[in-house]
Motif scaffolding. Structure first.
Motif, PDB file in Angstrom:
ATOM      1  N   ASN A  39     -39.871   0.003  -8.555  1.00  0.00           N
ATOM      2  CA  ASN A  39     -39.952   1.455  -8.724  1.00  0.00           C
ATOM      3  C   ASN A  39     -40.993   2.120  -7.825  1.00  0.00           C
ATOM      4  O   ASN A  39     -41.253   3.311  -7.955  1.00  0.00           O
ATOM      5  CB  ASN A  39     -40.258   1.793 -10.186  1.00  0.00           C
ATOM      6  CG  ASN A  39     -41.582   1.202 -10.669  1.00  0.00           C
ATOM      7  OD1 ASN A  39     -42.070   0.238 -10.087  1.00  0.00           O
ATOM      8  ND2 ASN A  39     -42.153   1.772 -11.709  1.00  0.00           N
ATOM      9  N   ILE A  40     -41.591   1.349  -6.908  1.00  0.00           N
ATOM     10  CA  ILE A  40     -42.610   1.914  -6.017  1.00  0.00           C
ATOM     11  C   ILE A  40     -42.154   1.751  -4.569  1.00  0.00           C
ATOM     12  O   ILE A  40     -41.908   0.632  -4.104  1.00  0.00           O
ATOM     13  CB  ILE A  40     -43.973   1.229  -6.215  1.00  0.00           C
ATOM     14  CG1 ILE A  40     -44.440   1.393  -7.660  1.00  0.00           C
ATOM     15  CG2 ILE A  40     -45.015   1.808  -5.246  1.00  0.00           C
ATOM     16  CD1 ILE A  40     -45.754   0.703  -7.962  1.00  0.00           C
ATOM     17  N   LEU A  41     -42.033   2.860  -3.870  1.00  0.00           N
ATOM     18  CA  LEU A  41     -41.641   2.818  -2.465  1.00  0.00           C
ATOM     19  C   LEU A  41     -42.777   2.252  -1.616  1.00  0.00           C
ATOM     20  O   LEU A  41     -43.937   2.249  -2.014  1.00  0.00           O
ATOM     21  CB  LEU A  41     -41.276   4.225  -1.988  1.00  0.00           C
ATOM     22  CG  LEU A  41     -40.080   4.900  -2.669  1.00  0.00           C
ATOM     23  CD1 LEU A  41     -39.921   6.328  -2.157  1.00  0.00           C
ATOM     24  CD2 LEU A  41     -38.808   4.106  -2.447  1.00  0.00           C
ATOM     25  N   ASN A  42     -42.430   1.791  -0.422  1.00  0.00           N
ATOM     26  CA  ASN A  42     -43.405   1.255   0.526  1.00  0.00           C
ATOM     27  C   ASN A  42     -44.171   0.056  -0.026  1.00  0.00           C
ATOM     28  O   ASN A  42     -45.362  -0.132   0.256  1.00  0.00           O
ATOM     29  CB  ASN A  42     -44.400   2.342   0.957  1.00  0.00           C
ATOM     30  CG  ASN A  42     -43.708   3.532   1.595  1.00  0.00           C
ATOM     31  OD1 ASN A  42     -42.773   3.371   2.366  1.00  0.00           O
ATOM     32  ND2 ASN A  42     -44.152   4.728   1.245  1.00  0.00           N
ATOM     33  N   SER A  43     -43.495  -0.732  -0.844  1.00  0.00           N
ATOM     34  CA  SER A  43     -44.079  -1.987  -1.327  1.00  0.00           C
ATOM     35  C   SER A  43     -43.016  -3.068  -1.210  1.00  0.00           C
ATOM     36  O   SER A  43     -41.822  -2.780  -1.133  1.00  0.00           O
ATOM     37  CB  SER A  43     -44.550  -1.859  -2.775  1.00  0.00           C
ATOM     38  OG  SER A  43     -43.441  -1.754  -3.663  1.00  0.00           O
ATOM     39  N   HIS A  44     -43.436  -4.318  -1.186  1.00  0.00           N
ATOM     40  CA  HIS A  44     -42.486  -5.428  -1.110  1.00  0.00           C
ATOM     41  C   HIS A  44     -42.041  -5.886  -2.492  1.00  0.00           C
ATOM     42  O   HIS A  44     -41.124  -6.697  -2.615  1.00  0.00           O
ATOM     43  CB  HIS A  44     -43.107  -6.595  -0.341  1.00  0.00           C
ATOM     44  CG  HIS A  44     -43.267  -6.319   1.116  1.00  0.00           C
ATOM     45  ND1 HIS A  44     -44.389  -5.742   1.647  1.00  0.00           N
ATOM     46  CD2 HIS A  44     -42.421  -6.532   2.163  1.00  0.00           C
ATOM     47  CE1 HIS A  44     -44.250  -5.608   2.957  1.00  0.00           C
ATOM     48  NE2 HIS A  44     -43.079  -6.070   3.303  1.00  0.00           N
ATOM     49  N   GLY A  45     -42.703  -5.384  -3.509  1.00  0.00           N
ATOM     50  CA  GLY A  45     -42.342  -5.692  -4.886  1.00  0.00           C
ATOM     51  C   GLY A  45     -43.182  -4.845  -5.817  1.00  0.00           C
ATOM     52  O   GLY A  45     -44.328  -4.481  -5.494  1.00  0.00           O
ATOM     53  N   SER A  46     -42.637  -4.500  -6.970  1.00  0.00           N
ATOM     54  CA  SER A  46     -43.396  -3.660  -7.898  1.00  0.00           C
ATOM     55  C   SER A  46     -42.861  -3.817  -9.309  1.00  0.00           C
ATOM     56  O   SER A  46     -41.737  -4.264  -9.531  1.00  0.00           O
ATOM     57  CB  SER A  46     -43.322  -2.185  -7.484  1.00  0.00           C
ATOM     58  OG  SER A  46     -41.975  -1.724  -7.482  1.00  0.00           O
ATOM     59  N   SER A 151     -51.438  -9.069 -17.032  1.00  0.00           N
ATOM     60  CA  SER A 151     -50.843 -10.342 -16.609  1.00  0.00           C
ATOM     61  C   SER A 151     -49.322 -10.271 -16.601  1.00  0.00           C
ATOM     62  O   SER A 151     -48.670 -10.844 -15.721  1.00  0.00           O
ATOM     63  CB  SER A 151     -51.323 -11.482 -17.510  1.00  0.00           C
ATOM     64  OG  SER A 151     -50.715 -11.452 -18.786  1.00  0.00           O
ATOM     65  N   LEU A 152     -48.745  -9.577 -17.562  1.00  0.00           N
ATOM     66  CA  LEU A 152     -47.286  -9.391 -17.606  1.00  0.00           C
ATOM     67  C   LEU A 152     -46.810  -8.601 -16.389  1.00  0.00           C
ATOM     68  O   LEU A 152     -45.822  -8.960 -15.739  1.00  0.00           O
ATOM     69  CB  LEU A 152     -46.878  -8.667 -18.892  1.00  0.00           C
ATOM     70  CG  LEU A 152     -46.936  -9.466 -20.191  1.00  0.00           C
ATOM     71  CD1 LEU A 152     -46.945  -8.529 -21.399  1.00  0.00           C
ATOM     72  CD2 LEU A 152     -45.729 -10.417 -20.290  1.00  0.00           C
ATOM     73  N   ALA A 153     -47.526  -7.520 -16.075  1.00  0.00           N
ATOM     74  CA  ALA A 153     -47.132  -6.659 -14.957  1.00  0.00           C
ATOM     75  C   ALA A 153     -47.290  -7.369 -13.611  1.00  0.00           C
ATOM     76  O   ALA A 153     -46.446  -7.218 -12.725  1.00  0.00           O
ATOM     77  CB  ALA A 153     -47.955  -5.371 -14.981  1.00  0.00           C
ATOM     78  N   VAL A 154     -48.354  -8.160 -13.464  1.00  0.00           N
ATOM     79  CA  VAL A 154     -48.582  -8.887 -12.211  1.00  0.00           C
ATOM     80  C   VAL A 154     -47.481  -9.920 -11.986  1.00  0.00           C
ATOM     81  O   VAL A 154     -46.903 -10.016 -10.891  1.00  0.00           O
ATOM     82  CB  VAL A 154     -49.970  -9.564 -12.213  1.00  0.00           C
ATOM     83  CG1 VAL A 154     -50.082 -10.574 -11.076  1.00  0.00           C
ATOM     84  CG2 VAL A 154     -51.065  -8.516 -12.091  1.00  0.00           C
ATOM     85  N   LYS A 155     -47.162 -10.681 -13.009  1.00  0.00           N
ATOM     86  CA  LYS A 155     -46.113 -11.701 -12.858  1.00  0.00           C
ATOM     87  C   LYS A 155     -44.766 -11.047 -12.566  1.00  0.00           C
ATOM     88  O   LYS A 155     -43.994 -11.539 -11.731  1.00  0.00           O
ATOM     89  CB  LYS A 155     -46.025 -12.567 -14.112  1.00  0.00           C
ATOM     90  CG  LYS A 155     -44.985 -13.684 -13.989  1.00  0.00           C
ATOM     91  CD  LYS A 155     -45.096 -14.710 -15.091  1.00  0.00           C
ATOM     92  CE  LYS A 155     -44.070 -15.820 -14.903  1.00  0.00           C
ATOM     93  NZ  LYS A 155     -44.215 -16.918 -15.892  1.00  0.00           N
ATOM     94  N   ALA A 156     -44.484  -9.934 -13.227  1.00  0.00           N
ATOM     95  CA  ALA A 156     -43.214  -9.229 -12.998  1.00  0.00           C
ATOM     96  C   ALA A 156     -43.129  -8.692 -11.569  1.00  0.00           C
ATOM     97  O   ALA A 156     -42.081  -8.780 -10.921  1.00  0.00           O
ATOM     98  CB  ALA A 156     -43.055  -8.095 -14.011  1.00  0.00           C
ATOM     99  N   ALA A 157     -44.230  -8.138 -11.066  1.00  0.00           N
ATOM    100  CA  ALA A 157     -44.241  -7.585  -9.703  1.00  0.00           C
ATOM    101  C   ALA A 157     -44.079  -8.691  -8.664  1.00  0.00           C
ATOM    102  O   ALA A 157     -43.372  -8.522  -7.672  1.00  0.00           O
ATOM    103  CB  ALA A 157     -45.530  -6.808  -9.461  1.00  0.00           C
ATOM    104  N   LEU A 158     -44.729  -9.825  -8.879  1.00  0.00           N
ATOM    105  CA  LEU A 158     -44.579 -10.950  -7.950  1.00  0.00           C
ATOM    106  C   LEU A 158     -43.150 -11.496  -7.986  1.00  0.00           C
ATOM    107  O   LEU A 158     -42.598 -11.888  -6.954  1.00  0.00           O
ATOM    108  CB  LEU A 158     -45.581 -12.058  -8.302  1.00  0.00           C
ATOM    109  CG  LEU A 158     -47.051 -11.753  -7.988  1.00  0.00           C
ATOM    110  CD1 LEU A 158     -47.953 -12.836  -8.548  1.00  0.00           C
ATOM    111  CD2 LEU A 158     -47.272 -11.599  -6.491  1.00  0.00           C
ATOM    112  N   HIS A 159     -42.551 -11.510  -9.165  1.00  0.00           N
ATOM    113  CA  HIS A 159     -41.150 -11.925  -9.294  1.00  0.00           C
ATOM    114  C   HIS A 159     -40.241 -11.017  -8.477  1.00  0.00           C
ATOM    115  O   HIS A 159     -39.261 -11.461  -7.875  1.00  0.00           O
ATOM    116  CB  HIS A 159     -40.744 -11.891 -10.771  1.00  0.00           C
ATOM    117  CG  HIS A 159     -39.275 -12.034 -11.008  1.00  0.00           C
ATOM    118  ND1 HIS A 159     -38.647 -13.255 -11.154  1.00  0.00           N
ATOM    119  CD2 HIS A 159     -38.278 -11.103 -11.118  1.00  0.00           C
ATOM    120  CE1 HIS A 159     -37.358 -13.078 -11.344  1.00  0.00           C
ATOM    121  NE2 HIS A 159     -37.104 -11.783 -11.325  1.00  0.00           N
ATOM    122  N   ASN A 160     -40.573  -9.750  -8.431  1.00  0.00           N
ATOM    123  CA  ASN A 160     -39.762  -8.749  -7.731  1.00  0.00           C
ATOM    124  C   ASN A 160     -40.036  -8.707  -6.224  1.00  0.00           C
ATOM    125  O   ASN A 160     -39.289  -8.087  -5.472  1.00  0.00           O
ATOM    126  CB  ASN A 160     -40.034  -7.367  -8.340  1.00  0.00           C
ATOM    127  CG  ASN A 160     -39.244  -6.250  -7.695  1.00  0.00           C
ATOM    128  OD1 ASN A 160     -39.815  -5.354  -7.077  1.00  0.00           O
ATOM    129  ND2 ASN A 160     -37.930  -6.292  -7.802  1.00  0.00           N
TER     130      ASN A 160
END
Length: 289
Positions: A39-46, A151-160
């Motif tokens: 959901n965040i533009l200009n990122s490789h994952g979010s 920790s939930l958000a970090v793992k989810a963003a790395l997954h994405n």
């Protein structure tokens, strides 16, 4: 820390003694987790995680770097955390600096463990090139249980996160290596986060302990233990919060609970990630057409 009156604190503690919390949950019950990916533009994952009044946004950006001389075949990861002044009055000025340092220090310890995150997967060419990940965390709202939510958000963003596939070539004349990107923008790979840990905070309130405490419950807690748990239930590290003491019996009970609940929390996040990823893939297919 939210300040409560004696009557409010007594009401919360007595409810927990009867396994009934102020929002109707039992002591070992987690609140609903809402997840949004990409959901965040200009990122490789979010990713954006919301647990009641706690809301975290994470963006991951990548860069090609020269590997560390001590780890020539590995990539690296850096964490940055910002506490929005609107999230909680305590974050105004430099109020969030201490919390930010505490959380990022814990994340560095977790993701530096090869049992949790294989940084060799970020290597491109030994001694020459590697991927560096910048994980930017923003606390939008603070309604309790912040370590778990981050920790939930970090793992989810790395997954994405999607990283371009590159090819290393050598310039024979200059005797130097260089990177060549694929012409196909869909040539990319995802980071393996299957064994990345989650944080689970268990708070001691009165003679009992609870998970996923809200702000009011945190104010009644004499001490908490934060457990870093991988999907099979193994605990990588433990951190204590609060000035109160914990007796050996309480610690043993909290460890037993942490292993079982930690496994459930990983399964819950995996389900959310799979459902969100399927929706993202459908949207990409539509765009491609």
């Amino acid at each position: 820390m939210l300040e409560l009156g004696d009557g409010e604190s007594s009401f919360i503690i007595k409810g927990i003694e009867k396994n009934i919390r102020i929002d109707g949950r039992t002591n070992n019950e987690y609140r609903t987790i809402y997840l949004e990916l990409d959901n965040i533009l200009n990122s490789h994952g979010s990713a954006q995680i919301r647990i009641n009044n706690t809301e975290i946004m994470v963006a991951v950006k990548t860069e090609i770097m020269i590997p560390d001389i001590l780890h020539p075949d590995e990539g690296s990861i850096e964490f940055y955390l910002e506490c929005s002044a609107n999230a909680n009055p305590i974050f105004q000025g430099k109020g969030g600096d201490e919390l930010s340092e505490e959380i990022t220090t814990l994340l560095y310890k977790l993701y530096d463990s090869s049992a949790a995150f294989d940084k060799k997967k970020l290597g491109i060419c030994k001694n020459e090139f590697c991927w560096k990940l910048y994980v930017e965390i923003l606390i939008l709202q603070y309604g309790g249980n912040i370590f778990d939510a981050v920790s939930l958000a970090v793992k989810a963003a790395l997954h994405n996160t999607r990283i371009p596939i590159v090819e290393v070539k050598k310039d024979e004349d200059l005797q130097k290596y260089y990177i060549e990107l694929s012409n196909n923008s869909s040539d990319e790979f995802n980071i393996d986060v299957s064994n990345c840990p989650l944080l689970l905070t268990i708070s001691k309130i009165g003679a009992n302990h609870i998970i996923d405490a809200c702000l009011e419950e945190e104010s009644c807690s004499i001490a908490s233990l934060i457990f870093a748990i991988i999907p099979n239930g193994n605990i990588l590290l433990t951190k204590k919060l609060g000035n109160g003491s914990l007796n050996p019996t309480s610690i043993k009970q909290m460890i037993i609970s942490a292993k079982d609940i930690g496994i459930e929390l990983h399964e819950r996040l995996t389900t959310l990630l799979n459902n969100n990823t399927q929706n993202i893939n459908v949207d990409r297919d539509k765009l491609a057409k």
